[in-house]
Design an enzyme around this catalytic site. Structure first.
Site, short mmCIF file in Angstrom:
data_model
loop_
_atom_site.label_atom_id
_atom_site.label_comp_id
_atom_site.label_asym_id
_atom_site.label_seq_id
_atom_site.Cartn_x
_atom_site.Cartn_y
_atom_site.Cartn_z
N GLY A 210 1.93 -1.08 3.99
CA GLY A 210 2.28 -2.11 4.97
C GLY A 210 1.26 -2.09 6.09
N SER B 286 -1.59 2.57 -0.08
CA SER B 286 -2.11 1.69 0.98
C SER B 286 -2.05 2.40 2.32
CB SER B 286 -1.33 0.37 0.98
OG SER B 286 -1.92 -0.58 1.81
N ALA B 287 -1.23 1.95 3.27
CA ALA B 287 -1.13 2.63 4.56
C ALA B 287 -0.70 4.08 4.40
CB ALA B 287 -0.13 1.89 5.46
N HIS C 32 -7.73 -0.30 -0.62
CA HIS C 32 -7.95 -1.73 -0.94
C HIS C 32 -9.43 -2.11 -0.87
CE1 HIS C 32 -3.65 -2.91 -0.76
NE2 HIS C 32 -3.57 -2.12 0.29
N GLU D 232 -8.72 -1.07 -5.42
CA GLU D 232 -7.39 -1.16 -5.98
C GLU D 232 -7.42 -0.68 -7.43
OE1 GLU D 232 -5.97 -5.11 -5.30
OE2 GLU D 232 -5.63 -4.74 -3.16
#
Length: 232
Positions: free
Chosen positions: A89, A121-122, A158, A193
């Site tokens: 997020g 991700s985060a 990413h 990714e």
């Protein structure tokens, strides 16, 4: 011994949410997957904590996942966790909330004491030295950019190379070069990714569908192939 799985993104191409990495997570957790997995949902700005928790439960088909927002004593929940999962997020919101709730040091200590950590991700970005190579908009200011330092280098999740057609801003390579000009002693590992870092003690291994990239100040970008192990 540190055990962590740092996944670039929740999705890869058109495979759907957490589908490409479901088996990575299952293999990483092993028998720990049968115990409670403490989930940290605080990066999910556009969904409630309950919604985020349920989405991860549904995708991983693991009813042992329980979000930390259900616990009044969150520090004890971390101390008692055998596995900690941190969702993606907005990285700024994630780190802001972890600092606000005084959870940074407890997570560090839990991982140092053997708790398994996985995030995407985060959740992968904050496992690095600082969150300063996130791609996210700074919607809120955390107490510090310093993060968990499970992986003692910078992580850029990413990662995508070059510029999109019609885009006149800086490429990701140029943004990371700017970071290194300001922080020449740091090293960045960029994860496209579909890739992840698997950490066991003082060793990291590249897993996934493509190579990752290593950025250092005034050096050629180094490509690191899937399956490669290196000391950290």
């Amino acid at each position: 011994m540190k055990n962590a799985l740092l996944i670039s993104a929740s999705s890869y191409q058109d495979t759907g949410y957490l589908r490409h990495c479901k088996n990575w997570i299952k293999d990483f957790l092993g028998e720990s997957g049968k115990e409670e997995i403490l989930f940290i949902p605080y990066a999910g700005v556009r969904r409630t904590n309950d919604e985020y928790e349920q989405k991860v439960i549904d995708r991983l088909k693991n009813k042992n996942i329980k979000s930390i927002h259900h616990y009044e004593d969150k520090i004890s929940a971390i101390k008692n966790a055998s596995s900690i999962a941190v969702g993606g997020g907005n990285t700024f919101m994630l780190l802001y909330t972890l600092y606000k709730l005084n959870l940074i040091e407890p997570i560090k200590e839990a991982v140092a004491n053997g708790a398994k950590y996985f995030g995407w991700s985060a959740g992968a970005n904050i496992a690095g030295k600082t969150m300063m190579t996130t791609n996210d908009m700074p919607i809120i200011m955390p107490k510090s950019f310093e993060s968990l330092n499970i992986f003692p280098y910078q992580i850029n999740p990413h990662f995508i190379s070059g510029k999109l057609a019609g885009h006149n801003g800086e490429s990701r390579e140029e943004r990371l070069e700017e970071f290194l000009i300001a922080n020449p002693n740091d090293t960045i590992y960029a994860l496209p990714e579909g890739t992840a870092l698997l950490i066991e003690g003082s060793e990291a291994q590249v897993i996934g569908h493509s190579e990752i990239l290593k950025f250092e100040y005034q050096k050629e970008i180094e490509k690191i192939e899937v399956g490669t192990k290196f000391k950290i």
